[in-house]
Design a protein around this motif. Structure first.
Motif, PDB file in Angstrom:
ATOM      1  N   ALA A  72      37.148 -45.468  27.693  1.00 30.40           N
ATOM      2  CA  ALA A  72      36.414 -46.671  27.286  1.00 30.40           C
ATOM      3  C   ALA A  72      37.061 -47.218  26.021  1.00 30.40           C
ATOM      4  CB  ALA A  72      34.947 -46.367  27.062  1.00 30.40           C
ATOM      5  N   ARG A  74      36.692 -49.529  23.032  1.00 32.28           N
ATOM      6  CA  ARG A  74      35.609 -50.229  22.337  1.00 32.28           C
ATOM      7  C   ARG A  74      35.971 -51.676  22.031  1.00 32.28           C
ATOM      8  NH1 ARG A  74      32.009 -46.321  18.468  1.00 32.28           N
ATOM      9  NH2 ARG A  74      31.818 -44.586  19.927  1.00 32.28           N
ATOM     10  N   LEU A  77      35.385 -53.556  25.074  1.00 32.29           N
ATOM     11  CA  LEU A  77      33.950 -53.744  25.288  1.00 32.29           C
ATOM     12  C   LEU A  77      33.418 -54.908  24.455  1.00 32.29           C
ATOM     13  CD1 LEU A  77      32.330 -50.175  25.403  1.00 32.29           C
ATOM     14  CD2 LEU A  77      32.230 -51.938  27.170  1.00 32.29           C
ATOM     15  N   GLU A 217      29.376 -45.644  22.469  1.00 31.04           N
ATOM     16  CA  GLU A 217      29.777 -46.811  23.262  1.00 31.04           C
ATOM     17  C   GLU A 217      28.564 -47.452  23.936  1.00 31.04           C
ATOM     18  OE1 GLU A 217      32.523 -44.768  25.639  1.00 31.04           O
ATOM     19  OE2 GLU A 217      34.067 -44.684  24.077  1.00 31.04           O
ATOM     20  N   VAL A 221      27.034 -51.334  23.499  1.00 31.61           N
ATOM     21  CA  VAL A 221      26.642 -52.218  24.605  1.00 31.61           C
ATOM     22  C   VAL A 221      25.213 -52.723  24.402  1.00 31.61           C
ATOM     23  CG1 VAL A 221      26.117 -52.291  27.072  1.00 31.61           C
ATOM     24  CG2 VAL A 221      28.228 -51.217  26.281  1.00 31.61           C
TER      25      VAL A 221
END
Length: 246
Positions: A72, A74, A77, A217, A221
């Motif tokens: 993932a 960031r 994101l 994470e 979100v």
């Protein structure tokens, strides 16, 4: 692939095998079917008795994270959340409907769907935090399976050593068997201590670290989706999420 984990496993194997060779014991000293059965099979038996089936199944699923951690980015994101913010300001929250099924993460999809459905920001936060807490609790319980294996293995290694010494004591009349018998007895101790400190306990620590990172994470979100639900300016959202990038 996590190169650090691969190198760590290779170095652990090299340390064990190399140490045995350098000490003059040879590779044969590390192989003992009886020690394997007592320590490794015994540890698995103990953990099956210790752990509920769903937790054990989850532990098996997340064990692969040691070598292949969930990826993932960031920054990616944050960029995705800012894109959704721009879409919602241009087209309204319903404009995000086409993005829901396109995202691979069920957690993010659920949050986006609640945005599209027009739920209140606090309701979204409350439901996503419940999901996050439940997921984190289950993953930590799964990681503790390996931690428990690291506790049981050395004790079973001692059990194996004691059983081996009992066998030696029964053959005191034959001095030629004493040296080999004592060496074989202590092989179980090596199995127990080495498997705990070179595999099970490091795996548990690595998984706990990955779970903590994954939870961070998820929190990013949640904050981003709440900011979108509140109609914040994309620049403010970017500043709000900057702290998660450190």
């Amino acid at each position: 692939m996590d190169i650090f984990s691969v190198v760590g496993l290779l170095l652990a194997l090299a340390a064990l095998v190399g140490g045995s060779v350098l000490k003059g014991a040879g590779l044969g000293a590390l192989w003992s079917p009886a020690a394997f059965v007592i320590v490794i099979v015994g540890t698995i038996a103990a953990i099956l008795l210790h752990t509920p089936r769903p937790v054990f199944a989850r532990a098996l699923r997340i064990s692969r994270w040691t070598l292949r951690p969930p990826v993932a980015d960031r920054r990616a994101l944050v960029a995705q959340l800012l894109e959704w913010s721009h879409v919602s300001r241009r087209q309204g929250l319903l404009g995000l409907e086409s993005h829901v099924e396109a995202h691979p993460d069920p957690f993010v999809r659920k949050g986006l769907q609640m945005l599209v459905d027009g739920l209140e920001p606090e309701s979204i936060r409350h439901m996503l935090e419940i999901d996050l807490e439940g997921e984190e609790r289950q993953d930590l319980a799964a990681a503790r399976v390996f931690e428990s294996m690291g506790v049981y293995a050395p004790t079973l290694g001692i059990v194996g050593a004691v059983l081996g010494l009992i066998a030696v004591m029964q053959n005191l009349a034959d001095p030629s068997k004493l040296g080999h018998g004592i060496a074989a007895a202590f092989t179980a101790t090596i199995y127990g201590i080495a498997s705990a400190n070179l595999l099970f306990l490091p795996m548990a620590a690595k998984l706990k670290s990955l779970i903590g990172r994954r939870s961070g994470e998820r929190e990013l979100v949640i904050e981003g989706l709440i900011a979108i639900a509140q109609g914040e300016n994309p620049r403010n959202i970017e500043a709000r999420l900057a702290g998660f990038l450190h």
